[in-house]
Design an enzyme around this catalytic site. Structure first.
Site, PDB file in Angstrom:
ATOM      1  N   GLU A 171       0.855  -1.203   0.000  1.00 16.19           N
ATOM      2  CA  GLU A 171       0.000   0.000   0.000  1.00 16.19           C
ATOM      3  C   GLU A 171       0.886   1.247   0.000  1.00 16.19           C
ATOM      4  OE1 GLU A 171      -3.342   0.822  -0.276  1.00 16.19           O
ATOM      5  OE2 GLU A 171      -2.433   2.811  -0.190  1.00 16.19           O
TER       6      GLU A 171
ATOM      7  N   HIS B  56     -43.848  -4.710  13.947  1.00 17.38           N
ATOM      8  CA  HIS B  56     -44.674  -3.518  13.754  1.00 17.38           C
ATOM      9  C   HIS B  56     -44.481  -2.573  14.918  1.00 17.38           C
ATOM     10  CE1 HIS B  56     -48.070  -0.995  12.669  1.00 17.38           C
ATOM     11  NE2 HIS B  56     -48.434  -1.047  13.944  1.00 17.38           N
TER      12      HIS B  56
END
Ligand SMILES: NC(=O)c1ccc[n+]([C@@H]2O[C@H](COP(=O)([O-])OP(=O)(O)OC[C@H]3O[C@@H](n4cnc5c(N)ncnc54)[C@H](O)[C@@H]3O)[C@@H](O)[C@H]2O)c1
Length: 457
Positions: free
Chosen positions: A35, A435
């Site tokens: 990297e 719900h």
């Protein structure tokens, strides 16, 4: 000159690259990640994570502004962009530290420096040769521009936009795709005048058309301006502003022009062509098992043509590590990858749009149902408009789900299980949804498609 040897050498430490290395070491292979900048790549440092931090700050501003409608006396006295930026930077720094720890825990060798492929099995970093039985290319992407449109000064990309030390008074955005609408959403919430310029007839043109239209309605209501179906012609700038000329003669004046016309593959100058890897317009070509034409060399992430998404990269990385380990993993297909666009209102989708499904299965063999969030108690509590549209093959599975509304990104998990498992609405309809939740909207769409609608007319 030193030489190090590994089972797998990964060129690039972004989402796709580090995921490859993690899965490889879990499977008992030795792995190195090379990297040049910071582990985590675009997603962690310039994309997903910092932009969502800005969007979260923007949401807090909107919530504070809307407090009075709910009986909460609140207002926004202003936005301290320096503090917003330090929240974003601290967040990214924390995640970066966590990621470094994760790679260390997985015994991955991280090699800092710019890598270059010098042979099918060798990446050169400075004077060192890093040799792998297999090499995985994962060099990522960059913000691209248009021919003749130079980035610099007040013409910026998303990387510069993230780090602006001011909130622009007026901003023009070229491209009404994912990056364009996310930044439009942030800047509008922070108080800027925003104009989006999109060459195609709709914002987020890759999404279901009804979703694009609802976004346009919501953006109009928020005071976000957009010019659709018109292409960019030229831009000029001085010390304080930009003037954007469009092909239809429209002129847009702004403090900045954000260029958000897509991302290109970061593959230039890395030696790929020299080693004989087949490329197309900068992208690395692979077969469906992510192998390039050069034996032993694979590619993952944004350099592979297709969706440029971190979560696709993760899965490709896992796939390649398992492939190399001989586990014969299941192929990663773009069509069933969930997508979330974090503007306000949020957009989430998986699978085929209705138009694409009709192309694939024939008009008469596709049906759909769009459930309006107005029928859902939790959506009404949140004060959001929007919809959940499910597309199915007649007497067959659900092949696409397309949603717009507050927090619908959190619903995409269920949608992607339905689509990826090729479930029929009749299979899902009996499942009970809590719900009041917005999850019920997926249940309602399935109930309707199964011929037994509950909260739908
Ligand atoms: N939430 C997320 O998942 C997320 C967020 C940001 C970026 N990304 C990824 O990053 C990549 C890049 O994003 P992006 O928004 O830059 O690309 P994009 O492809 O989503 O959108 C670019 C838009 O620019 C328009 N365009 C191109 N040339 C034009 C012109 N000359 N005039 C006017 N309009 C023009 C295109 O029609 C398109 O709608 C995407 O692949 C995206 O998936 C994902």
């Amino acid at each position: 000159m030193a030489e190090q040897q590994f089972d797998i050498v990964v060129l690039g430490g972004g989402s796709a690259g580090y995921a490859t290395a993690i899965r490889a070491t879990q499977l008992g292979l030795s792995a190195a990640v090379i990297e040049k900048d910071k582990l985590g790549g675009t997603c962690l440092h310039r994309g997903c994570v910092p932009t969502k931090a800005l969007l979260h700050a923007a949401e807090i501003a909107d919530v504070a502004r809307s407090g009075e409608s709910y009986g909460i006396l609140s207002s926004v006295a202003g936005v301290d962009i320096a503090k917003v930026n330090s929240y974003r930077e601290n967040l990214v720094a924390g995640k970066h530290k966590g990621l470094q720890g994760l790679l260390k825990a997985n015994k991955i060798t991280v090699i800092e420096g710019e890598g270059r492929l010098v042979a099918a099995n060798t990446v050169q970093v400075g004077d060192d040769r890093i040799v792998g039985k297999h090499v995985v290319l994962a060099s990522g992407s960059y913000s691209r521009s248009l021919p003749g449109l130079e980035i610099g000064g007040r013409v910026i990309t998303s990387e510069h936009a993230l780090e602006l030390q001011e909130i622009p008074g007026r901003v023009a955005i070229l491209g009404g795709g994912v990056i364009g609408v996310e930044f439009a959403s942030v800047w509008r919430s922070f108080g800027a005048e925003v104009t989006i310029i999109e060459g195609l007839p709709h914002l987020v043109p890759n999404e279901e058309e009804s979703v694009s239209k609802q976004l346009e309605r919501a953006f109009r209501k928020r005071g976000i301006d957009f010019k659709l179906g018109v292409r960019f012609q030229s831009v000029s700038q001085d010390a304080n502003s930009v003037t954007v000329n469009l092909e239809d003669g429209t002129v847009v004046n702004a403090d900045y022009l954000l260029v958000a016309v897509g991302r290109g593959p970061a593959t230039q100058g890395l030696g790929y062509e020299e080693v004989g890897i087949e490329m197309d317009r900068g992208f690395v070509l692979t077969n469906e098992r992510l192998a390039t034409n050069v034996p032993g060399v694979y590619a993952v992430g944004d350099i592979v043509p297709g969706l440029q998404l971190a979560h696709r990269g993760y899965q490709q990385g896992v796939f390649v590590a398992e492939e190399i380990a001989g586990l014969a993993p299941v192929i990663v297909e773009d069509v069933n990858i969930p997508k979330v666009t974090y503007c306000d209102p949020e957009i989430a989708s998986v699978g085929l749009t209705e138009a694409k499904a009709k192309e694939q299965y024939g008009d008469a063999n596709v049906t759909s149902y769009e459930y309006n969030l107005a029928g859902n108690a939790k959506s009404s509590i949140l004060g959001t408009a929007g919809s959940v549209k499910a597309v199915r093959v007649v007497d067959g599975p659900v092949v696409g789900v397309h949603m717009i509304g507050a927090r619908v990104g959190e619903l995409v998990g269920e949608a992607q299980l339905i689509v990826n498992w090729e479930a029929y609405p009749e299979d899902v309809a009996p499942f009970i949804h809590g719900h009041p939740t917005q999850n019920e909207t997926i249940g309602e769409a399935m109930l309707k498609l199964a011929g037994k609608p509950l909260h739908a007319i």
